[in-house]
Design a protein around this motif. Structure first.
Motif, PDB file in Angstrom:
ATOM      1  N   ASP A  35       0.832  -1.197   0.000  1.00 34.64           N
ATOM      2  CA  ASP A  35       0.000   0.000   0.000  1.00 34.64           C
ATOM      3  C   ASP A  35       0.875   1.259   0.000  1.00 34.64           C
ATOM      4  O   ASP A  35       2.107   1.189   0.073  1.00 34.64           O
ATOM      5  N   MET A  36       0.214   2.408  -0.081  1.00 34.20           N
ATOM      6  CA  MET A  36       0.958   3.654  -0.202  1.00 34.20           C
ATOM      7  C   MET A  36       1.761   3.992   1.056  1.00 34.20           C
ATOM      8  O   MET A  36       2.911   4.434   0.936  1.00 34.20           O
ATOM      9  N   PRO A  37       1.248   3.818   2.269  1.00 34.88           N
ATOM     10  CA  PRO A  37       2.085   4.109   3.438  1.00 34.88           C
ATOM     11  C   PRO A  37       3.376   3.299   3.460  1.00 34.88           C
ATOM     12  O   PRO A  37       4.436   3.797   3.864  1.00 34.88           O
ATOM     13  N   THR A  38       3.307   2.048   3.011  1.00 32.29           N
ATOM     14  CA  THR A  38       4.519   1.228   2.951  1.00 32.29           C
ATOM     15  C   THR A  38       5.494   1.779   1.923  1.00 32.29           C
ATOM     16  O   THR A  38       6.705   1.887   2.171  1.00 32.29           O
ATOM     17  N   LEU A  39       4.983   2.146   0.766  1.00 35.58           N
ATOM     18  CA  LEU A  39       5.833   2.720  -0.281  1.00 35.58           C
ATOM     19  C   LEU A  39       6.538   3.968   0.217  1.00 35.58           C
ATOM     20  O   LEU A  39       7.751   4.131   0.031  1.00 35.58           O
ATOM     21  N   HIS A  40       5.815   4.858   0.864  1.00 35.82           N
ATOM     22  CA  HIS A  40       6.412   6.107   1.348  1.00 35.82           C
ATOM     23  C   HIS A  40       7.472   5.835   2.410  1.00 35.82           C
ATOM     24  O   HIS A  40       8.540   6.468   2.416  1.00 35.82           O
ATOM     25  N   ALA A  41       7.189   4.894   3.307  1.00 34.22           N
ATOM     26  CA  ALA A  41       8.152   4.589   4.373  1.00 34.22           C
ATOM     27  C   ALA A  41       9.458   4.051   3.797  1.00 34.22           C
ATOM     28  O   ALA A  41      10.547   4.414   4.256  1.00 34.22           O
ATOM     29  N   VAL A  42       9.358   3.207   2.782  1.00 34.66           N
ATOM     30  CA  VAL A  42      10.572   2.647   2.180  1.00 34.66           C
ATOM     31  C   VAL A  42      11.329   3.712   1.402  1.00 34.66           C
ATOM     32  O   VAL A  42      12.561   3.838   1.521  1.00 34.66           O
ATOM     33  N   VAL A  43      10.624   4.489   0.595  1.00 31.59           N
ATOM     34  CA  VAL A  43      11.294   5.482  -0.250  1.00 31.59           C
ATOM     35  C   VAL A  43      12.060   6.495   0.596  1.00 31.59           C
ATOM     36  O   VAL A  43      13.133   6.968   0.197  1.00 31.59           O
ATOM     37  N   PRO A  98      -7.379   4.836  -2.626  1.00 29.13           N
ATOM     38  CA  PRO A  98      -7.034   6.089  -3.306  1.00 29.13           C
ATOM     39  C   PRO A  98      -5.834   5.905  -4.221  1.00 29.13           C
ATOM     40  O   PRO A  98      -5.033   4.992  -4.042  1.00 29.13           O
ATOM     41  N   PRO A  99      -5.687   6.772  -5.225  1.00 27.41           N
ATOM     42  CA  PRO A  99      -4.520   6.695  -6.112  1.00 27.41           C
ATOM     43  C   PRO A  99      -3.217   6.811  -5.314  1.00 27.41           C
ATOM     44  O   PRO A  99      -3.120   7.579  -4.359  1.00 27.41           O
ATOM     45  N   THR A 100      -2.237   6.040  -5.714  1.00 26.63           N
ATOM     46  CA  THR A 100      -0.938   6.058  -5.049  1.00 26.63           C
ATOM     47  C   THR A 100      -0.102   7.226  -5.553  1.00 26.63           C
ATOM     48  O   THR A 100      -0.026   7.476  -6.753  1.00 26.63           O
ATOM     49  N   THR A 101       0.522   7.925  -4.624  1.00 31.20           N
ATOM     50  CA  THR A 101       1.440   9.001  -4.981  1.00 31.20           C
ATOM     51  C   THR A 101       2.858   8.606  -4.580  1.00 31.20           C
ATOM     52  O   THR A 101       3.064   7.739  -3.722  1.00 31.20           O
ATOM     53  N   LEU A 102       3.833   9.240  -5.228  1.00 34.76           N
ATOM     54  CA  LEU A 102       5.236   8.999  -4.913  1.00 34.76           C
ATOM     55  C   LEU A 102       5.822  10.211  -4.204  1.00 34.76           C
ATOM     56  O   LEU A 102       5.581  11.348  -4.632  1.00 34.76           O
ATOM     57  N   PRO A 103       6.621  10.000  -3.149  1.00 35.56           N
ATOM     58  CA  PRO A 103       7.336  11.110  -2.508  1.00 35.56           C
ATOM     59  C   PRO A 103       8.528  11.523  -3.366  1.00 35.56           C
ATOM     60  O   PRO A 103       9.645  11.037  -3.197  1.00 35.56           O
ATOM     61  N   HIS A 159      21.320   6.213  -5.327  1.00 38.38           N
ATOM     62  CA  HIS A 159      21.258   5.437  -6.562  1.00 38.38           C
ATOM     63  C   HIS A 159      20.485   4.122  -6.388  1.00 38.38           C
ATOM     64  O   HIS A 159      20.759   3.122  -7.067  1.00 38.38           O
ATOM     65  N   ALA A 160      19.504   4.157  -5.521  1.00 38.52           N
ATOM     66  CA  ALA A 160      18.648   2.987  -5.306  1.00 38.52           C
ATOM     67  C   ALA A 160      17.767   2.735  -6.532  1.00 38.52           C
ATOM     68  O   ALA A 160      17.546   3.617  -7.368  1.00 38.52           O
ATOM     69  N   ARG A 161      17.248   1.501  -6.613  1.00 40.86           N
ATOM     70  CA  ARG A 161      16.336   1.111  -7.680  1.00 40.86           C
ATOM     71  C   ARG A 161      15.038   0.601  -7.065  1.00 40.86           C
ATOM     72  O   ARG A 161      15.061  -0.142  -6.078  1.00 40.86           O
ATOM     73  N   VAL A 162      13.928   1.026  -7.661  1.00 43.32           N
ATOM     74  CA  VAL A 162      12.603   0.644  -7.169  1.00 43.32           C
ATOM     75  C   VAL A 162      11.827   0.021  -8.327  1.00 43.32           C
ATOM     76  O   VAL A 162      11.813   0.563  -9.437  1.00 43.32           O
ATOM     77  N   SER A 163      11.170  -1.100  -8.066  1.00 44.96           N
ATOM     78  CA  SER A 163      10.278  -1.723  -9.047  1.00 44.96           C
ATOM     79  C   SER A 163       8.862  -1.695  -8.483  1.00 44.96           C
ATOM     80  O   SER A 163       8.582  -2.304  -7.453  1.00 44.96           O
ATOM     81  N   LEU A 164       7.978  -0.965  -9.159  1.00 44.75           N
ATOM     82  CA  LEU A 164       6.582  -0.872  -8.740  1.00 44.75           C
ATOM     83  C   LEU A 164       5.823  -2.008  -9.411  1.00 44.75           C
ATOM     84  O   LEU A 164       5.526  -1.966 -10.603  1.00 44.75           O
ATOM     85  N   CYS A 165       5.495  -3.028  -8.622  1.00 50.48           N
ATOM     86  CA  CYS A 165       4.955  -4.272  -9.162  1.00 50.48           C
ATOM     87  C   CYS A 165       3.472  -4.437  -8.876  1.00 50.48           C
ATOM     88  O   CYS A 165       2.718  -4.895  -9.736  1.00 50.48           O
ATOM     89  N   GLY A 166       3.038  -4.095  -7.677  1.00 47.18           N
ATOM     90  CA  GLY A 166       1.641  -4.301  -7.314  1.00 47.18           C
ATOM     91  C   GLY A 166       1.149  -3.208  -6.388  1.00 47.18           C
ATOM     92  O   GLY A 166       1.887  -2.725  -5.529  1.00 47.18           O
ATOM     93  N   LEU A 167      -0.117  -2.827  -6.571  1.00 53.85           N
ATOM     94  CA  LEU A 167      -0.724  -1.762  -5.764  1.00 53.85           C
ATOM     95  C   LEU A 167      -1.981  -2.330  -5.110  1.00 53.85           C
ATOM     96  O   LEU A 167      -3.099  -2.072  -5.547  1.00 53.85           O
ATOM     97  N   MET A 168      -1.759  -3.115  -4.058  1.00 55.53           N
ATOM     98  CA  MET A 168      -2.860  -3.861  -3.458  1.00 55.53           C
ATOM     99  C   MET A 168      -4.004  -2.964  -3.013  1.00 55.53           C
ATOM    100  O   MET A 168      -5.181  -3.314  -3.163  1.00 55.53           O
ATOM    101  N   ASP A 169      -3.699  -1.784  -2.467  1.00 57.54           N
ATOM    102  CA  ASP A 169      -4.765  -0.917  -1.998  1.00 57.54           C
ATOM    103  C   ASP A 169      -5.607  -0.399  -3.164  1.00 57.54           C
ATOM    104  O   ASP A 169      -6.825  -0.263  -3.055  1.00 57.54           O
ATOM    105  N   GLN A 170      -4.973  -0.143  -4.312  1.00 57.56           N
ATOM    106  CA  GLN A 170      -5.745   0.323  -5.465  1.00 57.56           C
ATOM    107  C   GLN A 170      -6.586  -0.790  -6.073  1.00 57.56           C
ATOM    108  O   GLN A 170      -7.682  -0.540  -6.575  1.00 57.56           O
ATOM    109  N   TYR A 171      -6.093  -2.033  -6.036  1.00 55.05           N
ATOM    110  CA  TYR A 171      -6.915  -3.143  -6.506  1.00 55.05           C
ATOM    111  C   TYR A 171      -8.255  -3.152  -5.772  1.00 55.05           C
ATOM    112  O   TYR A 171      -9.294  -3.477  -6.345  1.00 55.05           O
ATOM    113  N   ASN A 172      -8.199  -2.819  -4.499  1.00 55.37           N
ATOM    114  CA  ASN A 172      -9.397  -2.863  -3.655  1.00 55.37           C
ATOM    115  C   ASN A 172     -10.083  -1.501  -3.546  1.00 55.37           C
ATOM    116  O   ASN A 172     -10.705  -1.177  -2.537  1.00 55.37           O
ATOM    117  N   ASP A 173      -9.937  -0.687  -4.611  1.00 57.26           N
ATOM    118  CA  ASP A 173     -10.643   0.597  -4.727  1.00 57.26           C
ATOM    119  C   ASP A 173     -10.129   1.656  -3.766  1.00 57.26           C
ATOM    120  O   ASP A 173     -10.863   2.577  -3.395  1.00 57.26           O
TER     121      ASP A 173
END
Length: 336
Positions: free
Chosen positions: A227-235, A257-262, A241-255
């Motif tokens: 979910d988005m809180p997890t994404l923000h905490a990690v970022v 809010p749109p995910t934002t990036l910090p 020079h880190a690398r991020v792969s956005l693979c799944g957005l479980m919270d969006q699958y379940n309707d």
């Protein structure tokens, strides 16, 4: 005239809103079409349940056709060919096919793949580590995260069908792997069964401090399937020079809010962010099968499955999956 053959199937009863409920789906009977030229009839043995189906049921998964109310739920399975009108697919062959959630299906022979797994590995591995989830993990590791020895790679949904393979692949390349999971049982699975160096339970009080402690030198690679809180905490903890792969957005699958990036944190880390669509990486299948099969054979990768018995169990199993309560790749045993 022979009466039409009918088999059990799971159909869409009501389009889900938010988290799917078991009664959004229903067990029914459907007719099996007459076998045509270059077609095979497949008796389903193991059915794969996958998170992307939630957006398919909502009519918004890539180019997938919308699923109408009353239609059979789409899905992939391993099954036995019980009748064939195709020269290269004999009766008795074990195949991977898009059968949908039903006990038996007629499919074009060219849309099946013969199943081959290492000795001692169940055929259901073709639905997970040796299938599309495994290819997703492989592409994310070799093309997006490119871990180097000594780096720290964090994997979201770390004990699922994609995460369990990604962790093993990163570890095999010399990286230190950290799991993000949903509860203490999954944390134990991550460390004791799947070989992660550390596991952090997202969302609980103090979890971001636990993540920081587990990744003291920052995060060099991150496979996001949460979910988005997890994404923000990690970022916020990315190393330079880190690398991020956005693979799944479980919270969006379940309707959700749109995910934002910090974005500021990404800029500060000079990070590279990739979007993962597994269909872009079909050219890697041969390499994926060779490497993952070797890891399964030597025990470096544990096939982590959660099994449910019978088609009637599939609706509740899917609701459990989409609520994040599953432990491992979700497979429904349909036939034997």
């Amino acid at each position: 005239m022979t009466a039409p053959r009918h088999v059990d199937a799971v159909v869409l009863r009501r389009r889900p809103s938010g988290l799917p409920r078991p009664d959004d789906l229903a067990l029914s009977e459907v007719e099996v079409p007459t076998l045509g030229d270059d077609e095979v009839r497949v008796s389903v043995l193991d059915l794969s349940l996958d998170p992307y189906l939630r957006s398919t049921l909502a009519g918004r998964h890539l180019d997938d056709a919308p699923v109408a109310v009353g239609d059979v739920v789409p899905g992939r399975s391993v099954g036995r060919v019980v009748a064939s009108r195709a020269a290269d697919i004999p009766e008795g062959a074990l195949v991977l096919a898009e059968t949908g959630w039903r006990a038996e299906a007629v499919v074009a022979a060219k849309q099946t793949t013969l199943v081959r797994v290492p000795a001692g590995v169940p055929a259901s591995a073709a639905l997970g580590a040796l299938g599309m989830p495994g290819l997703t993990a492989y592409a994310a590791i070799v093309r997006h995260l490119t871990p180097r020895p000594g780096e720290t790679v964090v994997v979201g949904a770390a004990t699922g069908g994609v995460g369990s393979v990604a962790g093993a692949l990163a570890r095999d390349r010399g990286a230190r792997t950290v799991a993000i999971v949903g509860d203490d049982d999954k944390a134990a699975d991550a460390i004791d069964r799947l070989g992660y160096a550390a596991a952090v339970v997202r969302g609980r009080d103090g979890w971001e401090d636990a993540l920081a402690a587990a990744c003291a030198d920052g995060i060099d690679g991150y496979l996001h399937m949460g979910d988005m809180p997890t994404l923000h905490a990690v970022v916020r903890r990315l190393a330079p020079h880190a690398r991020v792969s956005l693979c799944g957005l479980m919270d969006q699958y379940n309707d959700g809010p749109p995910t934002t990036l910090p974005v500021a944190a990404i800029i500060m880390a000079r990070a590279t962010v990739h979007g993962m669509v597994v269909y872009d990486h079909g050219d890697l299948v041969g390499a994926q099968l060779a490497e993952v099969a070797a890891l399964l054979a030597d025990g470096s990768l544990t096939l982590h499955e959660e099994r449910h018995e019978g088609l009637a169990s599939a609706p509740a199993a899917f609701a459990r999956l989409m609520a994040g309560r599953n432990r491992g790749k979700v497979v429904v045993t349909v036939g034997r």
